[in-house]
Design a protein around this motif. Sequence first.
Motif, mmCIF file in Angstrom:
data_model
loop_
_atom_site.group_PDB
_atom_site.id
_atom_site.type_symbol
_atom_site.label_atom_id
_atom_site.label_comp_id
_atom_site.label_asym_id
_atom_site.label_seq_id
_atom_site.Cartn_x
_atom_site.Cartn_y
_atom_site.Cartn_z
ATOM 1 N N SER A 1 4.584 6.286 -2.925
ATOM 2 C CA SER A 1 6.080 6.848 -3.489
ATOM 3 C C SER A 1 5.971 8.189 -5.175
ATOM 4 N N ASP A 2 7.131 8.465 -5.025
ATOM 5 C CA ASP A 2 7.092 9.017 -6.246
ATOM 6 C C ASP A 2 6.778 9.237 -7.363
ATOM 7 N N THR A 3 6.474 8.051 -7.806
ATOM 8 C CA THR A 3 5.596 7.529 -9.187
ATOM 9 C C THR A 3 4.090 7.565 -8.538
ATOM 10 N N GLY A 4 3.486 7.024 -7.621
ATOM 11 C CA GLY A 4 2.468 7.024 -7.348
ATOM 12 C C GLY A 4 1.462 8.882 -6.477
ATOM 13 N N PHE A 5 2.615 9.306 -6.531
ATOM 14 C CA PHE A 5 2.764 10.676 -6.112
ATOM 15 C C PHE A 5 2.717 11.784 -7.326
ATOM 16 N N ARG A 6 3.561 11.355 -7.978
ATOM 17 C CA ARG A 6 3.344 12.062 -9.149
ATOM 18 C C ARG A 6 1.753 12.179 -10.184
ATOM 19 N N MET B 1 1.470 -1.109 -0.165
ATOM 20 C CA MET B 1 -0.231 0.077 0.081
ATOM 21 C C MET B 1 0.740 1.565 -0.105
ATOM 22 N N THR B 2 2.207 0.831 0.836
ATOM 23 C CA THR B 2 3.049 2.201 0.546
ATOM 24 C C THR B 2 3.593 3.156 -1.122
ATOM 25 N N GLU B 3 2.913 1.806 -2.202
ATOM 26 C CA GLU B 3 3.298 2.259 -2.757
ATOM 27 C C GLU B 3 2.728 3.645 -3.434
ATOM 28 N N ALA C 1 -4.836 -0.703 -7.532
ATOM 29 C CA ALA C 1 -4.652 -1.703 -7.437
ATOM 30 C C ALA C 1 -3.833 -2.304 -8.414
ATOM 31 N N GLU C 2 -3.148 -1.239 -8.923
ATOM 32 C CA GLU C 2 -2.324 -1.528 -10.249
ATOM 33 C C GLU C 2 -0.704 -1.392 -9.481
ATOM 34 N N ILE C 3 -0.905 -0.223 -8.854
ATOM 35 C CA ILE C 3 0.689 -0.152 -8.090
ATOM 36 C C ILE C 3 0.317 -0.442 -6.964
ATOM 37 N N VAL C 4 0.051 -1.632 -6.549
ATOM 38 C CA VAL C 4 -0.157 -2.416 -5.105
ATOM 39 C C VAL C 4 0.722 -4.009 -6.256
ATOM 40 N N PHE C 5 0.126 -4.033 -6.901
ATOM 41 C CA PHE C 5 0.040 -5.339 -6.698
ATOM 42 C C PHE C 5 1.536 -5.274 -8.824
ATOM 43 N N PHE C 6 1.105 -4.423 -8.758
ATOM 44 C CA PHE C 6 2.182 -4.803 -10.007
ATOM 45 C C PHE C 6 2.627 -3.663 -10.121
ATOM 46 N N PRO C 7 3.669 -2.858 -9.083
ATOM 47 C CA PRO C 7 4.133 -1.433 -9.075
ATOM 48 C C PRO C 7 5.136 -1.101 -10.465
ATOM 49 N N GLY C 8 5.696 -2.083 -10.696
ATOM 50 C CA GLY C 8 6.360 -2.012 -12.477
ATOM 51 C C GLY C 8 5.702 -1.722 -13.890
ATOM 52 N N LEU C 9 4.265 -1.703 -13.330
ATOM 53 C CA LEU C 9 3.398 -1.229 -14.808
ATOM 54 C C LEU C 9 3.676 0.420 -14.854
#
Length: 197
Positions: free
Chosen positions: A6-11, A1-3, A64-72
Amino acid sequence: MTEIFSDTGFRQLTQMFLAIIFFHTSEYILAIAIHGASKVTLSSLLISKHYALAMLISVLEYIAEIVFFPGLKQHWWISNFGLTMIILGEILRKTAIITAGRSFTHLIKIRREEHHKLVTEGVYQIMRHPSYSGFLIWSVGTQVMLCNPISAIAFAVVVWRFFAERIPYEEHYLKQFFGRQYVEYAQRVPSGVPFVN
Ligand SMILES: C[S@@+](CC[C@H](N)C(=O)[O-])C[C@H]1O[C@@H](n2cnc3c(N)ncnc32)[C@H](O)[C@@H]1O
């Protein structure tokens, strides 16, 4: 959930938030500037229940995707391409609104008003429906920017179908208002929405 934090999620989520706020507030402010505050209602914010639900679902897909497939979400060339689509779509739509001026109304006119002139100049020389083309690019761009594969396809299909039905309806009245002038214009200039004549 912390993803999510992250910088990616925030941006990416901040870009999405800013794109939505800018799009809707600028639609409303432009409508007031063109038609006057007494003629504009909150409907010019262009936020329907279905639209709000679609945007909410797209954010849930993102989470859902940033939590389970952050690389996406790390495909920055895709995300930045989506951001470019957002900016270009916004510019195209707002250029269309400003060019058409009082002839541009959010609701399709079924009776001609005196000030309603056929607009064929500026961006309307290149395509007949630049504001629809701009919105299609903008809305799909929001999903490409978020690297949301499911919503990107769903938005493209739903928004395209919406305009594919709306354009013949709108043009039926434009032909009534402007007759041969509109028919000739439509023969000369493409719609601007793919696969719509
Ligand atoms: C939401 S605006 C969309 C305009 C156009 N379809 C576009 O995508 O830029 C709908 C209103 O614009 C008017 N309209 C559409 N094309 C027009 C044109 N070329 N000249 C004048 N009015 C137009 C229609 O009569 C309708 O009431």
